[in-house]
Motif scaffolding. Structure first.
Motif, short mmCIF file in Angstrom:
data_model
loop_
_atom_site.label_atom_id
_atom_site.label_comp_id
_atom_site.label_asym_id
_atom_site.label_seq_id
_atom_site.Cartn_x
_atom_site.Cartn_y
_atom_site.Cartn_z
N MET A 196 0.84 -1.21 0.00
CA MET A 196 0.00 0.00 0.00
C MET A 196 0.87 1.25 0.00
SD MET A 196 -3.07 1.20 -0.07
CE MET A 196 -4.16 -0.11 0.48
N GLU A 197 1.96 1.21 0.76
CA GLU A 197 2.83 2.39 0.87
C GLU A 197 3.50 2.69 -0.46
OE1 GLU A 197 6.54 4.09 3.51
OE2 GLU A 197 5.36 2.44 4.29
N VAL A 198 3.87 1.59 -1.20
CA VAL A 198 4.52 1.79 -2.49
C VAL A 198 3.57 2.52 -3.44
CG1 VAL A 198 5.48 0.62 -4.50
CG2 VAL A 198 5.98 -0.23 -2.21
N LYS A 199 2.28 2.09 -3.41
CA LYS A 199 1.28 2.72 -4.25
C LYS A 199 1.14 4.21 -3.92
CE LYS A 199 -3.53 2.43 -5.65
NZ LYS A 199 -4.85 1.79 -5.43
N ASN A 200 1.14 4.52 -2.63
CA ASN A 200 0.98 5.91 -2.19
C ASN A 200 2.15 6.78 -2.64
OD1 ASN A 200 -1.44 5.41 -0.99
ND2 ASN A 200 -0.60 5.10 1.06
N ASN A 201 3.31 6.16 -2.84
CA ASN A 201 4.49 6.93 -3.23
C ASN A 201 4.55 7.19 -4.72
OD1 ASN A 201 5.54 7.30 -0.68
ND2 ASN A 201 6.67 5.38 -0.69
N LYS A 202 3.66 6.54 -5.46
CA LYS A 202 3.65 6.76 -6.92
C LYS A 202 2.84 8.00 -7.25
CE LYS A 202 4.21 1.93 -8.36
NZ LYS A 202 3.57 0.78 -9.04
N LEU A 203 3.28 8.67 -8.30
CA LEU A 203 2.54 9.85 -8.75
C LEU A 203 1.21 9.41 -9.35
CD1 LEU A 203 5.37 11.94 -10.43
CD2 LEU A 203 4.43 12.19 -8.15
N GLN A 204 0.15 10.07 -8.91
CA GLN A 204 -1.18 9.75 -9.41
C GLN A 204 -1.70 10.92 -10.26
OE1 GLN A 204 -3.28 8.80 -5.81
NE2 GLN A 204 -2.19 6.86 -5.53
N ALA A 205 -2.90 10.75 -10.81
CA ALA A 205 -3.45 11.74 -11.73
C ALA A 205 -3.51 13.13 -11.11
CB ALA A 205 -4.85 11.30 -12.19
N LYS A 206 -3.96 13.22 -9.85
CA LYS A 206 -4.09 14.55 -9.23
C LYS A 206 -2.72 15.20 -9.05
CE LYS A 206 -4.06 13.06 -4.38
NZ LYS A 206 -4.74 13.14 -3.08
N ASP A 207 -1.67 14.37 -8.81
CA ASP A 207 -0.31 14.92 -8.69
C ASP A 207 0.15 15.49 -10.02
OD1 ASP A 207 -0.06 13.97 -5.99
OD2 ASP A 207 0.36 11.98 -6.78
N LEU A 208 -0.13 14.76 -11.10
CA LEU A 208 0.29 15.21 -12.43
C LEU A 208 -0.49 16.45 -12.86
CD1 LEU A 208 0.66 11.75 -14.21
CD2 LEU A 208 2.46 13.19 -13.25
N ILE A 209 -1.76 16.54 -12.43
CA ILE A 209 -2.56 17.74 -12.72
C ILE A 209 -1.94 18.94 -12.02
CG2 ILE A 209 -4.79 18.87 -12.27
CD1 ILE A 209 -6.07 16.05 -12.73
N ASN A 210 -1.54 18.76 -10.74
CA ASN A 210 -0.87 19.84 -10.00
C ASN A 210 0.43 20.24 -10.68
OD1 ASN A 210 -2.60 20.54 -7.85
ND2 ASN A 210 -2.00 18.71 -6.71
N VAL A 211 1.20 19.26 -11.15
CA VAL A 211 2.44 19.55 -11.86
C VAL A 211 2.14 20.43 -13.07
CG1 VAL A 211 4.29 18.58 -13.29
CG2 VAL A 211 3.69 17.48 -11.13
N GLY A 212 1.13 20.04 -13.85
CA GLY A 212 0.79 20.78 -15.06
C GLY A 212 0.32 22.20 -14.78
N ILE A 213 -0.58 22.33 -13.82
CA ILE A 213 -1.15 23.65 -13.50
C ILE A 213 -0.08 24.60 -12.98
CG2 ILE A 213 -2.68 24.90 -11.92
CD1 ILE A 213 -4.58 22.45 -12.08
N PHE A 214 0.67 24.16 -11.98
CA PHE A 214 1.62 25.06 -11.33
C PHE A 214 2.86 25.31 -12.19
CE2 PHE A 214 -0.98 23.98 -7.67
CZ PHE A 214 -1.12 25.22 -7.07
N THR A 215 3.24 24.34 -13.03
CA THR A 215 4.35 24.58 -13.95
C THR A 215 3.96 25.62 -14.98
OG1 THR A 215 5.16 22.31 -13.64
CG2 THR A 215 5.97 23.50 -15.57
N ALA A 216 2.71 25.55 -15.46
CA ALA A 216 2.22 26.54 -16.42
C ALA A 216 2.22 27.95 -15.81
CB ALA A 216 0.82 26.16 -16.90
N ILE A 217 1.72 28.06 -14.58
CA ILE A 217 1.69 29.37 -13.90
C ILE A 217 3.10 29.89 -13.71
CG2 ILE A 217 1.10 30.55 -11.73
CD1 ILE A 217 -1.26 28.53 -11.49
N TYR A 218 4.00 29.00 -13.24
CA TYR A 218 5.40 29.37 -13.01
C TYR A 218 6.02 29.90 -14.31
CZ TYR A 218 10.20 28.89 -11.18
OH TYR A 218 11.49 29.13 -10.77
N PHE A 219 5.79 29.18 -15.40
CA PHE A 219 6.41 29.55 -16.68
C PHE A 219 5.91 30.91 -17.16
CE2 PHE A 219 6.50 29.59 -21.36
CZ PHE A 219 7.88 29.48 -21.54
#
Length: 196
Positions: free
Chosen positions: A1-24
């Motif tokens: 279960m812990e290994v699964k929690n450590n993997k990037l999930q859809a909401k994490d990738l959405i945050n990456v996309g949104i905040f990277t766009a704002i940063y850029f």
């Protein structure tokens, strides 16, 4: 279960996309100051401060390794696409991963590691500036053909070779100041995220 929690999930990738766009977008706006030669050596100070607020908000959502690394890679790729050269991608990869490692060392909860992590991550911007020093002849030849001899000579006079290590320090300080500004503005978000 812990290994699964450590993997990037859809909401994490959405945050990456949104905040990277704002940063850029904010970073690109800051880069516009480069049309005035004296501001180019200061971009490493100005841009991390300008980007400090959205990036600090982003870090309250980063709880897994890889998110900041991806941000560094994407920022590098975006800059390559707009003609900033491959060095900025290399720096984006290296300092994205190093910033991520610093944050992970604090388990994404330590304010000290968040502060240092932003300082380290901000050094990706040196990939943009490094062209003036590591590929100096080609860079200034290209610059002269696009901006003219006067602009190029002025910038060259502001950026002697000894400025290269100094700008690393200036950019790191910019990242620290940006983090402090971001935390001050987003105090409630930091408290909610449990970042001391």
């Amino acid at each position: 279960m812990e290994v699964k929690n450590n993997k990037l999930q859809a909401k994490d990738l959405i945050n990456v996309g949104i905040f990277t766009a704002i940063y850029f977008v904010i970073f690109f706006a800051g880069m516009m100051l480069g049309y005035i030669p004296i501001f180019i050596p200061l971009l490493g100070l100005v841009c991390p401060i300008l980007c400090g607020i959205p990036f600090m908000l982003y870090l309250t959502k980063v709880k897994k390794f890889g998110m900041v690394s991806l941000t560094g890679i994407i920022l590098g790729l975006l800059n390559v696409l707009i003609g900033a050269g491959v060095l900025v991608l290399i720096f984006g990869v290296v300092f994205g991963i190093l910033g991520d490692l610093v944050l992970k060392a604090g388990k994404y909860q330590s304010w000290k590691c968040t502060l240092l992590g932003n300082g380290v991550f901000s050094l990706w911007i040196m990939g943009y500036v490094s062209r003036m020093f590591l590929t100096r002849t080609e860079f200034f030849t290209f610059l002269e053909s696009n901006y003219g001899a006067e602009y190029t000579a002025t910038l060259a006079s502001y950026t002697p070779n000894w400025m290269f290590p100094v700008l690393f320090v200036v950019t790191f300080i910019g990242g620290i100041l940006g983090a402090l500004l971001g935390k001050a503005v987003l105090k409630k978000h930091f408290e909610k995220a449990g970042i001391a």
